[in-house]
Design an enzyme around this catalytic site. Structure first.
Site, PDB file in Angstrom:
ATOM      1  N   GLU A 146       0.810  -1.217   0.000  1.00  0.00           N
ATOM      2  CA  GLU A 146       0.000   0.000   0.000  1.00  0.00           C
ATOM      3  C   GLU A 146       0.849   1.276   0.000  1.00  0.00           C
ATOM      4  O   GLU A 146       0.416   2.322   0.484  1.00  0.00           O
ATOM      5  CB  GLU A 146      -0.962   0.016   1.195  1.00  0.00           C
ATOM      6  CG  GLU A 146      -1.777  -1.254   1.381  1.00  0.00           C
ATOM      7  CD  GLU A 146      -2.765  -1.523   0.258  1.00  0.00           C
ATOM      8  OE1 GLU A 146      -2.993  -0.623  -0.561  1.00  0.00           O
ATOM      9  OE2 GLU A 146      -3.316  -2.637   0.198  1.00  0.00           O
ATOM     10  N   LEU A 147       2.069   1.193  -0.521  1.00  0.00           N
ATOM     11  CA  LEU A 147       3.021   2.310  -0.548  1.00  0.00           C
ATOM     12  C   LEU A 147       3.326   2.848   0.854  1.00  0.00           C
ATOM     13  O   LEU A 147       3.683   4.018   1.027  1.00  0.00           O
ATOM     14  CB  LEU A 147       2.528   3.452  -1.451  1.00  0.00           C
ATOM     15  CG  LEU A 147       2.373   3.126  -2.941  1.00  0.00           C
ATOM     16  CD1 LEU A 147       2.018   4.395  -3.720  1.00  0.00           C
ATOM     17  CD2 LEU A 147       3.628   2.499  -3.523  1.00  0.00           C
TER      18      LEU A 147
END
Length: 445
Positions: A146-147
């Site tokens: 999810e970065l």
């Protein structure tokens, strides 16, 4: 020259079956095979397979000028191998072109970077090895689940040997700065960072088929004119999105495939090129450091981790899960190891989010409510913990566990040392045997 960096995420969790309290201790299989197969095959047919074909055609058409990158979770690869092997074959064809880069991430698409550094390290290593085996590429760029990113995570990533990473260009972190440059980590200056351009990415990912959007319809010519009109010193445009945008989240009848097919032509007309993350970070020097003391992600308006850690249910479930990490690492039972990976996927905790309940994002959840998601997961986790404690009971405290881990590590090192010595001895004996045979042959002559 301005350059676009397309990066696509591919991830599908192993969804859990309905697991009730009375199943605990009696049923050790947790996953909904029917749903997992059905969802993977549907998305593969609508999105992954036609998108792979389209990208391959574009790469061949423009002879190396069009490039993209992928980050594919290990749990998605596991499902593809069983339910949609043709997707992996398509990705292999893309890899062979030399114009597609594969990034590394956590194998389970997990939140281990926030709770268990050793597990984070192990999963990144496991994922990198799987990517190299499948696609004959050793990843050099890390993309966390999810970065998710912070200065603390940057330290862990750099110590793993990575010098390139991608994350979110969060407004509250950047302030007045633009995401359209290469940056470096404030805590590890040797770690280069590529930041997602949220506006341009979201225009494609979320707004493309929104009839109420004042820029609808979005055409390739219009989109490229926006990028071309940015300040001339801004050279890097990172378009990061879910691969399902192509054909699933944005259906094929919306014109998304035609839009993608037209992008390169209008880009080249305006002097805009395409690059992979590695190429951009190799060819551009960082213009400054980004300091991120509080964890960010690419989720929601807040760009934080509240989608997975926003309430007590989620925190309790994650605490219970990662408390048993050391015991799982001691375990040698393959099925337990596999279940441990599959239970870590961030989706399980996203389904427990009360932020999204009753709005659009809740449609991704297979549960009636966040509380239903929590109860089902905790029933599964209770059974799993019971199986782990049957191997390593509570009477074994953490100090004993650490001692056991140290002993096992030392034994592994000793075995590897002895194997190397054995190879040398075998090699020396073979050389002596060849020399002896040669002498006998010479004596006969």
């Amino acid at each position: 020259m301005k350059s676009i960096c397309f990066y696509f995420q591919i991830h599908q969790p192993f969804r859990l079956k309905r697991y009730r309290f009375f199943n605990i201790g009696n049923d050790h299989y947790y996953f909904d095979d029917y749903s997992n197969e059905d969802i993977m095959q549907q998305i593969a047919a609508r999105s992954y397979i036609p998108a792979n074909r389209m990208l391959l055609d574009l790469i061949n058409q423009y002879k190396g000028k069009f490039k993209v990158a992928f980050s594919i979770s290990g749990v998605a690869l596991d499902q593809m191998e069983v339910y949609a092997p043709e997707v992996i074959e398509g990705l292999r064809e893309l890899s062979k072109t030399g114009d597609v880069e594969f990034l590394t991430e956590t194998y389970a698409h997990s939140l281990s970077s926030l709770f268990d550094p050793e597990e984070f390290h192990n999963q990144v290593k496991q994922h990198s090895e799987r990517i190299e085996m499948l696609f004959d590429q050793k990843p050099t760029v890390l993309r966390n689940t999810e970065l998710i990113y912070s200065d603390e995570i940057a330290d862990m990533v750099y110590k793993m040997g990575y010098k390139k990473m991608i994350t979110e260009g969060a407004k509250h972190v950047l302030g007045w700065k633009s995401p359209n440059y290469v940056y470096q980590s404030a805590s590890q200056p040797q770690l280069k960072l590529l930041l997602k351009n949220s506006k341009f990415s979201d225009d494609i990912a979320y707004k493309f088929s929104d009839y109420s959007w004042n820029e609808y319809p979005l055409t390739a010519e219009k989109f490229m004119s926006w990028i071309a009109s940015t300040p001339p010193e801004e050279k890097v445009f990172n378009l990061f999105m879910n691969y399902e945008v192509l054909g699933n989240l944005q259906p094929s009848h919306s014109g998304i495939f035609e839009f993608m097919k037209a992008l390169p032509r209008f880009a080249f007309e305006k002097g805009i090129g395409f690059s992979t993350p590695s190429e951009i970070m190799d060819s551009h020097k960082p213009i400054g450091a980004i300091q991120v003391p509080e964890t960010i992600s690419w989720s929601d308006e807040e760009r934080d981790v509240s989608a997975w850690l926003g309430n007590r249910l989620q925190k309790s479930a994650l605490k219970s899960l990662y408390e048993i990490g050391e015991r799982v690492r001691l375990c040698t039972v393959r099925q337990l190891k596999q279940d441990w990976i599959y239970l870590q996927s961030s989706d399980h905790f996203y389904y427990m989010s009360t932020k999204h309940f009753g709005i659009g994002n809740s449609n991704f959840s297979p549960y009636m409510s966040p509380y239903d998601a929590f109860n089902n997961y905790m029933n599964v986790l209770s059974d799993f913990i019971g199986r782990i404690k049957a191997q390593y009971p509570d009477t074994v405290d953490n100090e004993e566990l650490n001692a056991l881990l140290t002993t096992i590590h030392n034994q592994d090192m000793e075995i590897k040392r002895l194997e190397q010595e054995l190879k040398k001895v075998i090699g020396t004996n073979e050389e002596l045997l060849v020399e002896k045979l040669s002498r006998k042959k010479a004596d006969k002559i």
